[in-house]
Write a protein that holds these residues in place. Structure first.
Motif, PDB file in Angstrom:
ATOM      1  N   UNK A 155       0.710  -1.417   0.135  1.00  0.00           N
ATOM      2  CA  UNK A 155       0.217   0.215   0.017  1.00  0.00           C
ATOM      3  C   UNK A 155       0.784   1.197  -0.088  1.00  0.00           C
ATOM      4  N   UNK A 156       1.852   1.371   0.765  1.00  0.00           N
ATOM      5  CA  UNK A 156       2.821   2.437   0.667  1.00  0.00           C
ATOM      6  C   UNK A 156       3.780   2.504  -0.450  1.00  0.00           C
ATOM      7  N   UNK A 157       4.352   1.344  -0.844  1.00  0.00           N
ATOM      8  CA  UNK A 157       5.468   1.345  -1.978  1.00  0.00           C
ATOM      9  C   UNK A 157       5.067   0.771  -3.262  1.00  0.00           C
ATOM     10  N   UNK A 158       3.792   0.570  -3.768  1.00  0.00           N
ATOM     11  CA  UNK A 158       3.623   0.105  -4.838  1.00  0.00           C
ATOM     12  C   UNK A 158       1.941   0.601  -5.349  1.00  0.00           C
ATOM     13  N   UNK A 159       1.213   0.495  -4.768  1.00  0.00           N
ATOM     14  CA  UNK A 159      -0.146   1.037  -4.814  1.00  0.00           C
ATOM     15  C   UNK A 159      -0.208   2.634  -5.521  1.00  0.00           C
ATOM     16  N   UNK A 160       0.576   3.389  -4.680  1.00  0.00           N
ATOM     17  CA  UNK A 160       0.447   4.911  -5.359  1.00  0.00           C
ATOM     18  C   UNK A 160       0.933   5.014  -6.784  1.00  0.00           C
ATOM     19  N   UNK A 161       1.485   3.843  -7.441  1.00  0.00           N
ATOM     20  CA  UNK A 161       1.961   4.186  -8.625  1.00  0.00           C
ATOM     21  C   UNK A 161       1.221   3.705  -9.798  1.00  0.00           C
ATOM     22  N   UNK A 162      -0.182   3.210  -9.306  1.00  0.00           N
ATOM     23  CA  UNK A 162      -1.230   3.182 -10.535  1.00  0.00           C
ATOM     24  C   UNK A 162      -1.542   1.670 -10.697  1.00  0.00           C
ATOM     25  N   UNK A 163      -0.820   0.718 -10.113  1.00  0.00           N
ATOM     26  CA  UNK A 163      -1.266  -0.817 -10.589  1.00  0.00           C
ATOM     27  C   UNK A 163      -2.731  -1.021 -10.092  1.00  0.00           C
TER      28      UNK A 163
END
Lengths: 139, 380
Positions: free
Chosen positions: B126-134
């Motif tokens: 949630x912190x290090x992948x989701x913010x980039x739009x997957x």
């Protein structure tokens, strides 16, 4: 903001320093004081040797484009098509990000091209680390 | 651990497959479990062990009327069932249970009793992948593939061939969702999802379920079905974050689970008559063939494009049509196991004549976990 934006992180005690860092325009990694492993994502011990003696270290912000997809489906906060990328930092760790200031096409996004971090504020507390083609790589 | 000491005696899928609007998720579990019990002549009171992943074993034990002495709720994504089989075999060997039900039901398409889950913003993902739009597996599970393609010179056409060949298998299977033959151009011209992945390189989204019943090999002889013995099993995990895979051209979890199963079974790759490799996306059979040691790195795409895994080829792979064409409810591993059991029983729609050993390899999450089961129809 009528439309929902992108998902945003909620820092935890173990990651707060990273998000404080991006807010101050610094990309912070951690280094093990015992085995010198530089690692990401943040945790208060070394994933290589389990030592709790670790230090926060500032990354250069230089990286290469390691792999990506160009997403063509709708997503909150994004205008498709957009690349979801993984970059490999000069210090070794890889991280997911977006590539900005660049066409979102296979032709413009070449694997191994040099990229550099830019900081994009999202809210008063959260700034995301994104990457753009490095100055030397820009035509 | 197991060398022919534990067998599958009951196996069945849900009565219907595809879009199922008259059962909720737990109902799909129950339909598959009751079909598997009927397959081998058992009642819930005969079952003393239960494993499942997307519902808790407590819910299923209660729902079905089972009083277990052994429960396993390992939930590591779509390979959970391979791992359940591994754990069940060990439990039967250890005397923790005599007759174990591994069950799965998933309302992946209709989403009845199966709420959408979201990634928690405090998790590492949630912190290090989701913010980039997957937006789920199609735009996450596929991220390593460009690196693989560049490293080994693999083309988009070759990735597309995986879907083409599997559709040939699906065309032989009356229960497959998609049965019409397709061409490489059909795949490459299908809707772009997450370049280089087109729609036909991605799995289906359907409803369904399946269940297996395992017992000791010496008891298996007393059942009406042809026993399918567990020769060897393996399991492993790597990372919940695709961005943190050690090697984007290979799955560490595959490289641990696969060889563990082969070593336990005491077989070589030449002994394998039939192979299932969980194919949520078209690159997974390529990674699987290499990480399980069937081929050197970089050679699997050409191997598949060369029709070696197609009908009539030397290594029949994903003979039900796979997640790309047969069905995929979200956690596909149970359906791969069902096809391995059918092949070992000699009753598969696209039966491999004389097949004696089947390898069934699963992935969980997005290269997060892995489980491998090696079956044989040869009595100990």
């Amino acid at each position: 903001m009528a439309t929902p934006g992108r998902a945003l992180p909620q820092p935890t005690p173990e990651t707060q320093h990273f998000w404080d860092g991006t807010k101050a325009n610094e990309l912070l990694l951690q280094r093990c004081d015992d085995c010198s492993k530089v690692y990401f994502p943040p945790r208060p011990f070394c994933p290589a040797c389990a030592s709790r003696k670790v230090s926060v270290t500032k990354a250069s912000g230089k990286a290469i484009l390691y792999s990506y997809v160009i997403h063509h489906r709708p997503a909150p906060g994004f205008t498709p098509p957009y690349a979801i990328a993984v970059v490999e930092l000069a210090e070794g760790p890889r991280m997911m990000t977006n590539i900005v200031e660049c066409e979102q096409t296979p032709e413009a996004l070449q694997l191994d091209m040099p990229v550099e971090v830019v900081f994009e504020p999202q809210t008063d507390t959260i700034t995301l680390p994104l990457f753009r083609p490095a100055a030397t790589a820009k035509g | 651990m197991p060398h022919n000491t534990v067998a599958v005696v009951g196996a069945a899928e849900t009565t219907k497959m595809g879009v199922i609007t008259d059962l909720s998720q737990i109902g799909l579990h129950a339909d598959a479990a009751l079909n598997a019990m009927a397959d081998c002549g058992l009642k819930p009171s005969d079952i003393d062990g239960i494993a499942c992943a997307n519902e808790t074993p407590v819910q299923l034990a209660h729902y079905l009327g089972i009083t277990p002495t052994w429960i396993d709720g390992t939930a590591v994504g779509g390979c959970s069932f391979m791992i359940h089989v591994r754990h069940a075999a060990a439990a039967i060997e250890a005397g923790l249970a005599k007759t174990i039900l591994v069950t799965h039901g998933e309302s992946g398409k209709s989403r009845i009793g199966n709420p959408m889950r979201s990634v928690h913003p405090q998790s590492l993902n949630g912190q290090f992948e989701q913010p980039f739009g997957p937006m789920g597996p199609p735009s996450m599970f596929t991220i390593p593939v460009l690196r693989y393609m560049k490293t080994y010179g693999v083309t988009e056409e070759q990735i597309a061939q995986v879907a083409v060949v599997q559709r040939e298998w699906a065309s032989k299977n009356p229960r497959a969702t998609f049965r019409n033959l397709i061409t490489t151009d059909d795949v490459l011209n299908s809707r772009m999802i997450a370049w280089p992945f087109r729609l036909l390189m991605c799995c289906l989204v359907t409803d369904g379920g399946g269940a297996l019943i395992l017992t000791s090999a010496d008891r298996a002889k007393d059942f009406p079905t042809k026993p399918v013995y567990i020769l060897g099993t393996g399991e492993s995990a790597e990372t919940p974050m695709i961005s943190q895979m050690e090697d984007f051209t290979s799955s560490r979890a595959f490289r641990v689970a696969g060889p563990t199963a082969f070593k336990e079974a005491g077989i070589t790759h030449e002994d394998v008559d039939h192979l299932m490799i969980y194919d949520a996306f078209a690159h997974l059979p390529i990674y699987g063939l290499e990480d399980l040691g069937f081929l050197p790195k970089g050679e699997a795409a050409a191997f598949i494009a060369g029709r070696n895994t197609a009908p009539g080829g030397s290594l029949p792979l994903n003979t039900n049509g796979g997640g790309l064409s047969y069905m995929h409810s979200g956690m596909y591993g149970m359906y791969a196991l069902q096809e391995s059991v059918r092949q070992m029983r000699g009753i598969a729609p696209a039966q491999i004549p004389g097949a004696k050993i089947s390898v069934c390899h699963g992935v969980g999450g997005m290269f997060a976990a892995s489980g491998t089961v090696i079956f044989s129809n040869q009595a100990p």
